[in-house]
Design a protein around this motif. Structure first.
Motif, short mmCIF file in Angstrom:
data_model
loop_
_atom_site.label_atom_id
_atom_site.label_comp_id
_atom_site.label_asym_id
_atom_site.label_seq_id
_atom_site.Cartn_x
_atom_site.Cartn_y
_atom_site.Cartn_z
N VAL A 546 0.36 -1.22 0.06
CA VAL A 546 -0.39 -0.09 0.24
C VAL A 546 1.04 0.71 -0.14
O VAL A 546 0.63 2.11 0.86
CB VAL A 546 -1.02 -0.53 1.22
N SER A 547 1.55 1.31 -1.30
CA SER A 547 2.85 2.25 -1.19
C SER A 547 2.09 2.82 -2.51
O SER A 547 1.56 2.19 -3.38
CB SER A 547 3.63 2.14 -1.42
N SER A 548 2.86 4.27 -2.87
CA SER A 548 2.33 4.79 -4.19
C SER A 548 2.48 6.13 -4.24
O SER A 548 4.25 6.61 -3.47
CB SER A 548 0.25 4.94 -4.23
N SER A 549 2.68 6.52 -5.30
CA SER A 549 3.47 8.71 -5.21
C SER A 549 2.43 9.56 -4.31
O SER A 549 1.80 9.02 -4.26
CB SER A 549 3.64 9.05 -6.68
N LEU A 550 3.19 10.15 -4.08
CA LEU A 550 2.69 11.62 -4.07
C LEU A 550 2.15 11.90 -4.79
O LEU A 550 1.91 13.41 -4.29
CB LEU A 550 3.47 11.71 -2.49
N TYR A 551 2.46 12.10 -5.84
CA TYR A 551 2.19 12.31 -7.09
C TYR A 551 2.79 13.92 -7.07
O TYR A 551 2.32 15.27 -7.46
CB TYR A 551 0.69 12.91 -6.98
N HIS A 552 4.40 13.81 -6.58
CA HIS A 552 5.26 14.90 -6.54
C HIS A 552 6.16 14.78 -7.77
O HIS A 552 7.51 14.47 -7.23
CB HIS A 552 5.68 14.88 -4.96
N GLN A 553 5.44 14.55 -8.58
CA GLN A 553 6.77 14.16 -9.42
C GLN A 553 7.40 14.99 -10.48
O GLN A 553 6.78 16.46 -10.56
CB GLN A 553 6.24 13.33 -11.46
N LEU A 554 9.01 15.47 -10.26
CA LEU A 554 9.19 16.78 -10.86
C LEU A 554 11.08 15.47 -11.14
O LEU A 554 11.22 14.44 -11.53
CB LEU A 554 10.03 17.25 -9.86
N GLY A 555 11.98 16.50 -12.17
CA GLY A 555 13.31 16.37 -12.21
C GLY A 555 12.96 15.48 -13.42
O GLY A 555 14.41 15.55 -13.96
N THR A 556 12.25 15.56 -14.48
CA THR A 556 12.37 15.04 -15.56
C THR A 556 13.38 15.94 -16.41
O THR A 556 13.40 15.86 -17.77
CB THR A 556 11.18 14.70 -16.19
N CYS A 557 13.24 17.02 -16.42
CA CYS A 557 13.96 18.05 -17.05
C CYS A 557 15.10 18.72 -16.39
O CYS A 557 15.40 19.85 -16.46
CB CYS A 557 13.42 19.28 -18.14
#
Length: 619
Positions: A546-557
């Motif tokens: 029961v883990s997931s992303s916190l929806y804090h995506q960053l750093g792709t560029c």
């Protein structure tokens, strides 16, 4: 359609004081319908709603084209349009927010509307194992305001050490703490509406576009959480002043209404004649020539267009969207683009690194306190008077930042606790995390919702890295997102989450929580039945389930000094190899932060405004 018909009526709805029956009835119906529609709404799996095979026609010529009206794009467009001689066009794929998006308490149902791109990740082996097909979900906002239309509204900037490290990484003091603090304060309008909540005025701004306030009233469960922290020796502190400890959550609302990025930064300046916001506009390509961005192609209401660019393109489509657009434009990893038969314009490591914060949401606690369950009409009246459960997203009332064993004594937190008070779980909970029926039954099916709270545990400086890649050269296909959370070889990320679990268990043993008879709720996860319940092995198993992303995506560029070492933009936010293509969103963050990216993305937008003005000798 129901929501949009009434969107304009919001201007006629009084924000303060007594509410008439028609206003209350309107919101009762709005909330009921939005919640009911969410139960049957089907998320999209691609962007073919924008598809057109027409040959692009010229739309016009603009000095600046801002792609995306989210947290960064809204700020960038607002600041660039301050120069009256510049004409600025904002291209946004979605629509304006409405009365439903304004209600923070509709946080879950709004995720089941056209305001959500609703991306899916690839099947995982180290996280999200309790979700259907082991897939992590990736909600991202689509509309004028971007993800600020659907996010949890937490205002948490990160800590001084994060930004000082960023400044060194970029070899530019502009991104060090002393500089970014100026921009945080410039944006902010802090309203200390809860005098019991911690507040250090030297770290906050007053009079900016972005209001920050506290939700009211406090839940008795939240008060117990704060007292429990004090019992363990933690301060009740203003975390945006670089202080460890717990606090009521600072949120981006205005008198209990969601303050999305566009409402904050674009609505006050929408009368400017040099600013145009074009909704329902899906960007498919940036055309470049010899290091210059010349045109932007986009679909708009069934037709294709291109815009000629006089000065600069500002890409602000988010960590997922911006990386897609660059790769569709031939800017990305050479081998990946060649495999998809996309002409390579610049060989840059776009999407090669996806950073995020991992979240464990498997602790639910039963108490002897019962949150009163009142008629919806009562809650609406509270909301119209700026208080109550509809004035906060997901009932995320408290927050705490703590050192882990890896950062002990440094003042830099690795662990975040989010305290979610009673009545937060609902019929959308399983759907929101994509849980299997078995996982939902073990976790929440038998929970006494009015008496139980949840504690989210977050690993703030994840070592694990994922990727974003294109599925094909077709710009209407969704990307391939591999979160790869909790995959680091040293298991540091999952160890930090486990330390967070132990911290929560210690909090539950304090007098403050014992007085509430706080006990773990739910039953042992059947997926972890080979482990003794509550043993270290059990918790490690449960975290992966029961883990997931916190929806804090960053750093792709990411920002950096050398594209050969993975950098995509320089410290002036320019894409390497291009003189007039910049990025102003969370994709440029080179390192994970002990905070939430929204506040930081606003700061990036502020910096971009000044950087561009400096380039053209404007003030």
């Amino acid at each position: 359609m129901y929501l949009k018909v009434f969107a304009i009526l919001f201007l006629l709805v009084p924000l303060y004081g007594d509410q008439n029956d028609s206003t209350v009835n309107y919101y009762v119906n709005l909330i009921s319908n939005t919640t009911q529609n969410a139960l049957t709404y089907q998320w999209p799996t691609n962007a073919y709603e924008y598809y057109s095979n027409e040959k692009p026609k010229k739309y016009g010529r603009y000095d600046f084209v801002v792609i995306g009206a989210g947290a960064g794009g809204s700020v960038a467009a607002s600041r660039l349009s301050e120069i009256e001689s510049w004409n600025v066009l904002v291209l946004e794929a979605g629509d304006y927010g409405d009365n439903a998006t304004d209600v923070p308490g509709l946080y879950s149902p709004i995720g089941y509307t056209d305001y959500n791109w609703a991306y899916n990740g690839t099947p995982q082996t180290t996280c999200c194992l309790g979700a259907r097909n082991h897939i992590c979900l990736y909600p991202r906002g689509k509309g004028v305001g971007g993800t600020t239309l659907i996010n949890g509204l937490v205002y948490a900037r990160g800590f001084k050490s994060d930004f000082d490290q960023w400044g060194k990484f970029a070899n530019d003091k502009r991104w060090g703490y002393d500089s970014v603090l100026h921009y945080f304060k410039k944006s902010e309008n802090f309203v200390h509406n809860d005098k019991q909540a911690p507040y250090d005025p030297s770290y906050h701004g007053i009079g900016g576009y972005l209001r920050v306030e506290y939700h009211q009233p406090n839940s008795p469960q939240l008060n117990a959480f704060l007292k429990a922290n004090e019992e363990l020796g933690f301060d009740i502190a203003d975390y945006n002043a670089n202080k460890l400890g717990a606090s009521q959550t600072q949120i981006n609302t205005i008198s209990g209404r969601r303050l999305d990025g566009a409402k904050a930064f674009l609505r006050p300046v929408r009368q400017r004649k040099n600013l145009k916001i074009l909704t329902h506009s899906y960007v498919t390509k940036i055309l470049t020539d010899k290091g210059v961005a010349r045109e932007v192609e986009f679909s708009h209401k069934g037709k294709n267009y291109f815009i000629e660019v006089e000065k600069e393109v500002v890409l602000a489509a988010g960590a997922i969207g911006s990386s897609q657009i660059l790769m569709w434009s031939g800017i990305g990893p050479r081998k990946h683009l060649e495999d998809l038969k996309i002409d390579v314009v610049a060989n840059l490591e776009v999407g090669t690194v996806l950073r995020d914060s991992s979240l464990f949401y498997g602790i639910t606690v039963h108490t002897n306190y019962t949150e009163p369950v009142r008629p919806l009409r009562d809650y609406v009246e509270d909301y119209l008077n700026d208080v109550g459960p509809f004035a906060i997203a997901n009932n995320n009332a408290g927050i705490g930042f703590y050192e882990s064993s890896y950062t002990k004594g440094t003042g830099t937190p690795d662990i975040e606790l989010e305290f979610v008070a009673a009545n937060a779980t609902n019929s959308l909970s399983a759907k929101s995390f994509g849980l299997t029926e078995e996982t939902y039954e073990d976790l929440w099916k038998n929970v006494n919702i009015p008496q139980s709270f949840i504690v989210y545990i977050v690993s703030l400086h994840d070592v694990s890295k994922g990727t974003i890649r294109l599925k094909s050269k077709n710009p209407y296909e969704y990307p391939v997102i591999d979160s790869n959370l909790l995959s680091d070889s040293a298991n540091k990320d999952i160890k930090i989450l486990y330390e967070g679990v132990q911290l929560v268990l210690k909090l539950l043993k304090t007098n403050a929580f014992r007085a509430m008879n706080a006990t773990l709720q739910g039953r042992p996860l059947r997926a972890c039945r080979k482990h003794e319940y509550l043993s270290e092995g059990y918790w490690y198993c449960a975290i992966r389930q029961v883990s997931s992303s916190l929806y804090h995506q960053l750093g792709t560029c990411p920002m950096g000094t050398d594209p050969k070492k993975g950098a995509v933009v320089d410290s002036e936010l320019k894409v390497f190899g291009f003189r007039n293509l910049r990025i102003a969103d969370a994709s440029v963050l080179p390192l994970p932060l002990a905070g939430h990216p929204n506040a930081v993305t606003v700061m990036v937008g502020e910096q971009l405004g000044d950087l561009v003005k400096l380039t053209y000798n404007e003030k």
